[in-house]
Design a protein around this motif. Structure first.
Motif, PDB file in Angstrom:
ATOM      1  N   LYS A  56     -14.900  -9.982   3.143  1.00 11.69           N
ATOM      2  CA  LYS A  56     -15.521  -9.721   4.440  1.00 11.69           C
ATOM      3  C   LYS A  56     -14.508  -9.806   5.565  1.00 11.69           C
ATOM      4  N   GLN A  57     -13.425 -10.548   5.344  1.00 12.48           N
ATOM      5  CA  GLN A  57     -12.362 -10.684   6.332  1.00 12.48           C
ATOM      6  C   GLN A  57     -11.013 -10.542   5.639  1.00 12.48           C
ATOM      7  N   ASP A 199     -17.465 -17.537  -7.748  1.00 12.28           N
ATOM      8  CA  ASP A 199     -18.059 -18.763  -7.197  1.00 12.28           C
ATOM      9  C   ASP A 199     -16.985 -19.706  -6.663  1.00 12.28           C
ATOM     10  N   GLY A 200     -15.882 -19.824  -7.418  1.00 11.90           N
ATOM     11  CA  GLY A 200     -14.794 -20.679  -6.968  1.00 11.90           C
ATOM     12  C   GLY A 200     -14.168 -20.180  -5.679  1.00 11.90           C
ATOM     13  N   LEU A 201     -14.001 -18.861  -5.559  1.00 13.19           N
ATOM     14  CA  LEU A 201     -13.456 -18.300  -4.319  1.00 13.19           C
ATOM     15  C   LEU A 201     -14.391 -18.562  -3.144  1.00 13.19           C
ATOM     16  N   GLY A 206     -15.093 -19.870   1.581  1.00 11.33           N
ATOM     17  CA  GLY A 206     -16.274 -19.812   2.433  1.00 11.33           C
ATOM     18  C   GLY A 206     -17.078 -18.537   2.252  1.00 11.33           C
ATOM     19  N   ASP A 207     -18.373 -18.623   2.509  1.00 15.90           N
ATOM     20  CA  ASP A 207     -19.267 -17.469   2.379  1.00 15.90           C
ATOM     21  C   ASP A 207     -18.976 -16.393   3.410  1.00 15.90           C
ATOM     22  N   GLU A 212     -21.161 -11.904  -2.154  1.00 18.09           N
ATOM     23  CA  GLU A 212     -21.965 -12.435  -3.247  1.00 18.09           C
ATOM     24  C   GLU A 212     -21.600 -11.824  -4.590  1.00 18.09           C
ATOM     25  N   GLN A 213     -21.205 -10.549  -4.590  1.00 21.41           N
ATOM     26  CA  GLN A 213     -20.902  -9.844  -5.830  1.00 21.41           C
ATOM     27  C   GLN A 213     -19.543  -9.174  -5.749  1.00 21.41           C
TER      28      GLN A 213
END
Length: 413
Positions: A56-57, A199-201, A206-207, A212-213
């Motif tokens: 996302k960033q 999940d670890g990332l 951070g979310d 999510e995928q």
């Protein structure tokens, strides 16, 4: 379009020793690069898990690598992927794969009240438990398939599986599902290494940075990777053997070794270029090597065919002179075909992404050395073999026969 004027000849054979020496040196250096810095085998050959993520960033690759290591994965590789439609795209590779150990499989059987051979155990706690008649573990270790004699209780199966070390259900909704109601087949979906890596990332970065995928998740086991590597080597060797047989039958036995040496020369240097630039050796690279073999032998066969045509036409010339004539006649055609193919590969190398770039790079190197080897490796080696082992019979046996009148000595007046 003519790059070379008709009738113009070049003396390639007079400089053959210099170019052959340079080729030998370059091939030896290429072999050294196989060990230092070494061939960079991709996931296809060494095994591992690979995911592509559109973050996302924008996150530096070093920060991503450290986050993957903190998540419990060793020796991760993080590669930025340029994609106009998907910004902040990265590819992450780890050596871990989705496999279940024998201890984990045995723990699953024990929890499901199965003995080693698939029969119910004598454990008293399993007296009133529905025992599966069949259990199968997927090669990827991300799914367990069960079969029952009657309708099973999915919630009970979920409780049986929970708590086994190293085994985590994919989700509450997708963890334990009824795959086939008629056959009472149940699939247990486990979290793969790709899921755990993502999940670890998300936990480390951070979310707000990790989605999510993943865009893509691929894996291959080390055993399958070794099989692919052996099959790739065999495919190249078999191709060389059949090409040698074709040239020996199509032309002459003395032509075959030169063509094969040229092919080994081309593939060896192309692999050396991949090692120097640390580009990945994948299944696509093997396809590129086989394409180089086909492209190079095509160019060599055309030169050989012109040599064979010129041998009876120019009976007064030496074999070396006929080779110079034949290559000079085909040089314009070679420049056009190689140039057009190279332009296409430059386009792939410039605008392509990922494996397309590696494929184009290997072919570009192969086109260059393949064109060169047809002139300075295959043809000169054929001339040397003819002179060394056949006594120069390629020219001698086509020499014009003298008539009886020519053989009769002239009278001296």
């Amino acid at each position: 379009m003519e790059f070379i004027k008709p009738g113009r000849q070049f003396d390639f054979m007079s400089k053959r020793l210099y170019f052959i020496g340079a080729s030998v040196l370059l091939l030896l250096l290429s072999i050294v690069t196989y060990f230092v810095p070494g061939l960079r085998l991709g996931t296809d050959f060494r095994g591992g898990t690979e995911i592509e993520v559109a973050l996302k960033q924008s996150v530096p690759t070093t920060e991503i690598r450290h986050a993957v290591e903190r998540a419990g994965f060793e020796s991760p590789e993080v590669i930025e992927v340029t994609s106009p439609g998907t910004p902040n795209r990265v590819m992450i590779r780890v050596l871990e794969v989705n496999t279940l150990t024998e201890d984990q499989k045995q723990a699953v059987r024990h929890r499901l009240c199965l003995a080693e051979e698939g029969e119910a155990t004598a454990d008293p706690r399993c007296a009133n438990v529905l025992v599966p008649t069949e259990i199968r573990f997927s090669p990827g270790g991300d799914k367990i398939s069960l079969r029952y004699e009657k309708a099973p209780d999915l919630a009970a199966i979920e409780k049986q599986i929970e708590g086994i070390e190293g085994i985590t259900l994919q989700s509450r909704e997708r963890g334990v599902v009824l795959a086939n109601e008629r056959d009472h087949k149940v699939d247990i979906h486990l979290r793969s290494k790709g899921d755990l890596l993502l999940d670890g990332l998300r936990h480390e970065l951070g979310d707000d940075k990790v989605p999510e995928q993943a865009l893509r998740v691929e894996w291959i086991g080390p055993k399958a990777g070794a099989q692919l590597r052996d099959a790739a080597i065999k495919s190249v060797l078999i191709a060389l053997i059949f090409i040698m047989g074709y040239i020996a039958l199509r032309f002459d036995l003395r032509f075959a070794p030169g063509g094969i040496v040229a092919l080994v020369h081309d593939v060896g240097i192309a692999l050396g270029a991949m090692a120097v630039t640390q580009r990945e050796i994948t299944i696509s690279t093997v396809a590129a090597m086989l394409t180089i073999v086909g492209y190079s032998i095509n160019d060599t066969v055309i030169v050989y065919d012109r040599i064979r045509e010129n041998l009876p036409r120019h009976r007064g010339l030496s074999f070396a002179a006929i080779i110079n004539l034949s290559i000079s006649e085909m040089l314009g055609r070679t420049i056009i075909t190689s140039g057009v193919t190279a332009l296409s590969m430059f386009a792939f190398l410039w605008w392509g992404t990922g494996m397309i770039k590696d494929f184009a790079f290997a072919l570009l190197v192969g086109i260059a050395v393949g064109t060169y080897s047809s002139i300075y490796i295959a043809a000169p080696l054929t001339e040397w073999i003819d002179k060394r082992f056949f006594g120069g019979s390629a020219v001698q046996r086509r020499a014009p026969k003298r008539t009886k009148q020519e053989k009769r000595p002239h009278a001296v007046v």
